[in-house]
Design a protein around this motif. Structure first.
Motif, PDB file in Angstrom:
ATOM      1  N   ASP A  47     -12.954  25.021  44.976  1.00 27.43           N
ATOM      2  CA  ASP A  47     -14.220  24.825  44.098  1.00 27.43           C
ATOM      3  C   ASP A  47     -14.921  23.534  44.463  1.00 27.43           C
ATOM      4  O   ASP A  47     -15.424  22.662  43.673  1.00 27.43           O
ATOM      5  N   ILE A  48     -14.961  23.302  45.836  1.00 26.87           N
ATOM      6  CA  ILE A  48     -15.790  22.040  46.360  1.00 26.87           C
ATOM      7  C   ILE A  48     -16.786  22.863  47.198  1.00 26.87           C
ATOM      8  O   ILE A  48     -16.360  23.627  48.096  1.00 26.87           O
ATOM      9  N   PHE A  55     -18.429  20.099  42.414  1.00 27.16           N
ATOM     10  CA  PHE A  55     -16.927  20.553  42.519  1.00 27.16           C
ATOM     11  C   PHE A  55     -16.611  20.900  40.979  1.00 27.16           C
ATOM     12  O   PHE A  55     -17.373  20.093  40.050  1.00 27.16           O
ATOM     13  N   VAL A  72      -8.628  19.012  41.583  1.00 26.06           N
ATOM     14  CA  VAL A  72      -9.647  19.632  42.239  1.00 26.06           C
ATOM     15  C   VAL A  72      -9.155  20.666  43.187  1.00 26.06           C
ATOM     16  O   VAL A  72      -8.608  20.368  44.268  1.00 26.06           O
ATOM     17  N   ARG A 129      -9.926  23.306  54.307  1.00 26.06           N
ATOM     18  CA  ARG A 129     -10.497  24.214  53.714  1.00 26.06           C
ATOM     19  C   ARG A 129     -10.180  25.541  54.089  1.00 26.06           C
ATOM     20  O   ARG A 129     -10.556  26.310  53.286  1.00 26.06           O
ATOM     21  N   ARG A 140     -15.495  14.849  55.547  1.00 29.39           N
ATOM     22  CA  ARG A 140     -14.238  15.087  54.820  1.00 29.39           C
ATOM     23  C   ARG A 140     -13.067  14.442  55.692  1.00 29.39           C
ATOM     24  O   ARG A 140     -13.197  14.665  56.865  1.00 29.39           O
TER      25      ARG A 140
END
Length: 154
Positions: free
Chosen positions: A38-39, A50, A34, A90, A85
């Motif tokens: 793309d989250i 996602f 992942v 990020r 999270r």
């Protein structure tokens, strides 16, 4: 578990509305890669989503063998009230996370279930929901994988 529309050309389209359904999706997503980029979480729509590059366990010959395929898929969770999270930076959008499993627990106050996405390296995403609703859909064409993922307890 609902297979909405079945598989078209081997593409999966799944829906989870309870714990058993989510375990099927967890199995499909085991060892998915992942990209952090793309989250996304859309608080206004109460949706978390996602994209992933997943190993196609449903077409695999045998654990740890050469070959197999990977494919892209999109995963959405609806009814998401809060996202937490852990261990995910990020600010590093080029990072890929290795998804190990999904788990579902009920909050003791009865506010709805919690879904936890567990990644390698002690990273995790916790989704506090008002009700479980998850969709997974493959897209694009599969491509050959050099190796099937292997696990220490296999």
């Amino acid at each position: 578990m609902s297979d909405e529309g079945g598989s078209s050309g081997g593409l999966l389209k799944l829906k989870a509305a309870d714990s058993d359904d989510l375990q099927v999706i967890a199995g499909v997503l085991q060892d998915a890669l992942v990209p952090v980029l793309d989250i996304a979480h859309d608080p206004a729509a109460r949706r978390f989503l996602f994209a992933a590059n997943r190993f196609r366990w449903e077409t695999a010959a045998g654990e740890g063998q050469r070959g197999g395929e990977r494919i892209h898929c999109g995963v959405t969770f609806d009814n998401v009230a809060r996202v937490r999270r852990r261990g995910i930076d990020r600010r590093q959008p080029g990072t890929f996370l290795n998804l190990l499993t999904l788990s579902l627990t009920e909050r003791p106050n009865g506010d709805g279930p919690v879904v936890e996405l567990v990644f390698a390296g002690d990273a995790a995403i916790r989704l506090e929901t008002t009700g479980l609703l998850c969709h997974l859909e493959d897209f694009g064409e599969p491509w050959p994988a050099q190796w099937q993922p292997r696990h220490a307890n296999d």
